[in-house]
Design a protein around this motif. Structure first.
Motif, PDB file in Angstrom:
ATOM      1  N   ASP A   1       0.755  -1.267   0.026  1.00 46.43           N
ATOM      2  CA  ASP A   1      -0.333   0.093   0.001  1.00 46.43           C
ATOM      3  C   ASP A   1       0.732   1.299  -0.016  1.00 46.43           C
ATOM      4  O   ASP A   1       2.338   1.217   0.128  1.00 46.43           O
ATOM      5  CB  ASP A   1      -0.938  -0.489   1.301  1.00 46.43           C
ATOM      6  CG  ASP A   1      -2.199  -1.008   1.291  1.00 46.43           C
ATOM      7  OD1 ASP A   1      -1.712  -1.717   0.768  1.00 46.43           O
ATOM      8  OD2 ASP A   1      -2.674  -1.373   1.606  1.00 46.43           O
ATOM      9  N   ASP A   2      -0.041   2.453  -0.609  1.00 44.63           N
ATOM     10  CA  ASP A   2       0.601   3.989  -0.235  1.00 44.63           C
ATOM     11  C   ASP A   2       1.984   4.123  -1.666  1.00 44.63           C
ATOM     12  O   ASP A   2       1.865   5.889  -0.945  1.00 44.63           O
ATOM     13  CB  ASP A   2       0.828   3.953   0.972  1.00 44.63           C
ATOM     14  CG  ASP A   2      -0.188   3.315   2.149  1.00 44.63           C
ATOM     15  OD1 ASP A   2      -1.257   3.388   1.417  1.00 44.63           O
ATOM     16  OD2 ASP A   2      -0.366   3.843   3.326  1.00 44.63           O
TER      17      ASP A   2
ATOM     18  N   HIS B   1      -6.281   2.563  -4.592  1.00 40.71           N
ATOM     19  CA  HIS B   1      -6.790   2.896  -3.213  1.00 40.71           C
ATOM     20  C   HIS B   1      -6.549   4.699  -2.626  1.00 40.71           C
ATOM     21  O   HIS B   1      -7.210   4.969  -1.629  1.00 40.71           O
ATOM     22  CB  HIS B   1      -5.400   2.766  -2.558  1.00 40.71           C
ATOM     23  CG  HIS B   1      -4.972   2.734  -1.386  1.00 40.71           C
ATOM     24  ND1 HIS B   1      -6.079   1.557  -0.623  1.00 40.71           N
ATOM     25  CD2 HIS B   1      -3.744   3.105   0.288  1.00 40.71           C
ATOM     26  CE1 HIS B   1      -5.711   1.875   0.933  1.00 40.71           C
ATOM     27  NE2 HIS B   1      -4.333   2.515   0.691  1.00 40.71           N
TER      28      HIS B   1
ATOM     29  N   HIS C   1      -6.820   9.053  -0.038  1.00 37.62           N
ATOM     30  CA  HIS C   1      -6.603   7.978   1.262  1.00 37.62           C
ATOM     31  C   HIS C   1      -7.454   8.414   2.495  1.00 37.62           C
ATOM     32  O   HIS C   1      -7.120   9.035   3.673  1.00 37.62           O
ATOM     33  CB  HIS C   1      -5.579   7.528   1.829  1.00 37.62           C
ATOM     34  CG  HIS C   1      -4.711   6.620   2.030  1.00 37.62           C
ATOM     35  ND1 HIS C   1      -5.815   6.140   3.867  1.00 37.62           N
ATOM     36  CD2 HIS C   1      -4.507   4.956   1.745  1.00 37.62           C
ATOM     37  CE1 HIS C   1      -5.195   4.714   3.713  1.00 37.62           C
ATOM     38  NE2 HIS C   1      -4.508   4.536   3.258  1.00 37.62           N
TER      39      HIS C   1
HETATM   40 ZN   LIG Z   1      -3.405   2.784   2.886  1.00 33.60          ZN
END
Ligand SMILES: [Zn+2]
Length: 216
Positions: free
Chosen positions: A8-9, A72, A76
């Protein structure tokens, strides 16, 4: 058994991770928030005394060449706290912008903070995603009852990683996830490399791209 992994991220330590994965021929999916990548690396935070930075927008396509990209959301947020229009913007434009930048279809969605409600699930489905990673880890039958609530088996640092790995052989799918910034020292990187090696040595295991499992 199919081995799935996602990260993620969109942070700078993904550069090292991607190199390692390529070196060991491992497939992976990266879950990105396109609205948080600026022209320069930034939008960072601190994790256990280490600065974490998001990659610059201009380096995204080269860093992730050869890997699967999943949505995602744009920025966020806690989606369940937003109105429907904003949810749709975060989910749908997040997907569209990733597809434009990476020039590949985006089929996966990952709920920020693992939080969602029916409005979020509607937006995820409507905007063209085939599956979504839901909160929590579980040894879950495959295919899952609802592809929008597809659970990972465990976090890559789970103390039960190998136990769950063996347990998943009956189901045929083992799915781990994490953030590359959680590897805060050389020992942890080394450990993860050993994990890749051990999986590659297992004749019962093969790396798979997550969208493949949901297309037919
Ligand atoms: Zn995340």
């Amino acid at each position: 058994m199919k081995i799935l992994q996602c990260w993620d991220d969109g942070v700078t330590s993904d550069i090292r991770l991607c190199e390692l994965l390529r070196q060991h021929g491992a497939k992976a999916s990266f879950n990105l928030n396109l609205g948080l990548h600026s022209l320069q690396r930034g939008n960072g935070w601190n994790h256990e005394g280490h600065d974490v930075l998001r990659l610059a927008r201009t380096e995204l396509t080269s860093v992730y060449t050869g890997f699967t990209i999943a949505n995602h959301t744009l920025t966020h947020p806690y989606l369940t706290e937003l109105d429907e229009q904003t949810i749709e913007h975060e989910v749908s434009d997040g997907r569209k912008q990733l597809q434009d930048v990476f020039n590949q279809p985006v089929y996966g969605f990952v709920h920020p903070f693992g939080r969602y409600d029916n409005r979020v699930l509607d937006a995820v489905l409507k905007s063209g995603h085939l599956y979504a990673r839901a909160e929590g880890n579980a040894v879950q039958n495959f295919p899952p009852d609802d592809p929008l609530e597809f659970r990972s088996t465990c976090h890559f640092l789970s103390p039960h990683f190998w136990q769950l790995y063996e347990q998943s052989k009956e189901i045929g799918v083992f799915y781990f996830w994490g953030h590359s910034f959680e590897m805060i020292n050389e020992h942890m990187w080394h450990q993860f490399e050993q994990t890749l090696i051990r999986i590659n040595e297992d004749a019962d295991a093969e790396w798979a791209d997550i969208p493949e499992l949901f297309m037919n």
